[in-house]
Motif scaffolding. Structure first.
Motif, short mmCIF file in Angstrom:
data_model
loop_
_atom_site.label_atom_id
_atom_site.label_comp_id
_atom_site.label_asym_id
_atom_site.label_seq_id
_atom_site.Cartn_x
_atom_site.Cartn_y
_atom_site.Cartn_z
N LYS A 79 -5.86 1.62 8.73
CA LYS A 79 -5.16 0.76 7.78
C LYS A 79 -4.92 -0.76 8.09
N THR A 80 -4.38 -0.71 9.38
CA THR A 80 -3.98 -2.13 9.95
C THR A 80 -5.29 -2.81 10.19
N ALA A 81 -6.40 -2.28 10.59
CA ALA A 81 -7.65 -2.93 10.92
C ALA A 81 -8.25 -3.52 9.58
N ALA A 82 -7.97 -2.73 8.53
CA ALA A 82 -8.44 -3.24 6.92
C ALA A 82 -7.78 -4.24 6.53
N ARG A 83 -6.53 -4.58 6.83
CA ARG A 83 -5.98 -5.58 6.41
C ARG A 83 -5.49 -6.81 7.51
N PRO A 84 -6.71 -7.48 8.14
CA PRO A 84 -6.55 -8.30 8.95
C PRO A 84 -5.54 -9.55 8.72
N THR A 85 -5.31 -9.71 7.32
CA THR A 85 -4.48 -10.98 7.11
C THR A 85 -3.09 -10.80 7.77
N TRP A 86 -2.47 -9.65 7.70
CA TRP A 86 -1.09 -9.50 8.18
C TRP A 86 -1.01 -8.63 9.58
#
Length: 139
Positions: A79-86
Motif C-alpha cells: 500500500k505504501t509503495a502504491a501511493r508514492p506521493t505521500w
C-alpha cells in the motif's frame, strides 16, 4: 616540439564512490532476493505452502501465526509503495518514531527508503561520463 604534461585527474570523493557502490550492491541484492523468492514459490507450487518450506521442523501453529503476520506486513508495504506521493513523508515520520523507541537500525532503513522514493537506482543521479572523442572533437 615539447608537450606539456597533463594535470593529474582530481581524486574521486571516496565516500561518494563508497556509497554509490554500496547502494548498487543493495539494489543487486534486492533483485536476487526476488529471484530466490520466485524459486521458492516454484518449488512448493503455491504461496500457502511457503511457511512449511522455510521452517519444516517448526511448530506448525507458530509457523502459521508468523506467516500470517508477515502477509499483513507485506500488504501494508505494498500500500505504501502504491501511493508514492505521500510515502517519503510517512517514512520520515516512521523513522523518527522508531528512533525514539530505540529501533535505530529499523529507523535507518525507513529513512533510506524515504530518501530514494519513488524507487530509483542511486546511479540515476550520476552524470554520464562523456569524453571529447565521444563528441567527435579532437583531444
Amino acid at each position: 616540439m615539447t608537450t606539456q604534461p597533463t594535470a593529474p585527474a582530481a581524486a574521486p570523493d571516496i565516500a561518494a564512490v563508497d556509497q554509490a557502490l554500496a547502494d548498487r550492491c543493495q539494489s543487486s541484492g534486492d533483485y536476487l532476493a526476488g529471484l530466490i523468492t520466485r524459486g521458492m514459490l516454484e518449488s512448493v507450487s503455491r504461496p500457502g505452502k511457503l511457511p512449511e518450506l522455510l521452517f519444516p521442523d517448526g511448530d506448525p501453529v507458530l509457523v502459521r501465526a508468523v506467516w500470517e503476520a508477515a502477509l499483513a506486513v507485506g500488504y501494508q508495504a505494498g500500500k505504501t509503495a502504491a501511493r508514492p506521493t505521500w510515502a517519503p513523508d510517512a517514512l520520515r515520520k516512521l523513522r523518527a518514531e522508531l528512533d525514539v523507541a530505540g529501533y535505530v537500525a529499523m529507523g535507518r532503513l525507513a529513512g533510506r527508503s524515504a530518501s530514494i522514493h519513488p524507487p530509483r537506482h542511486p546511479a540515476d543521479d550520476e552524470a554520464p561520463a562523456v569524453d571529447s572523442m565521444g563528441r567527435g572533437e579532437h583531444p
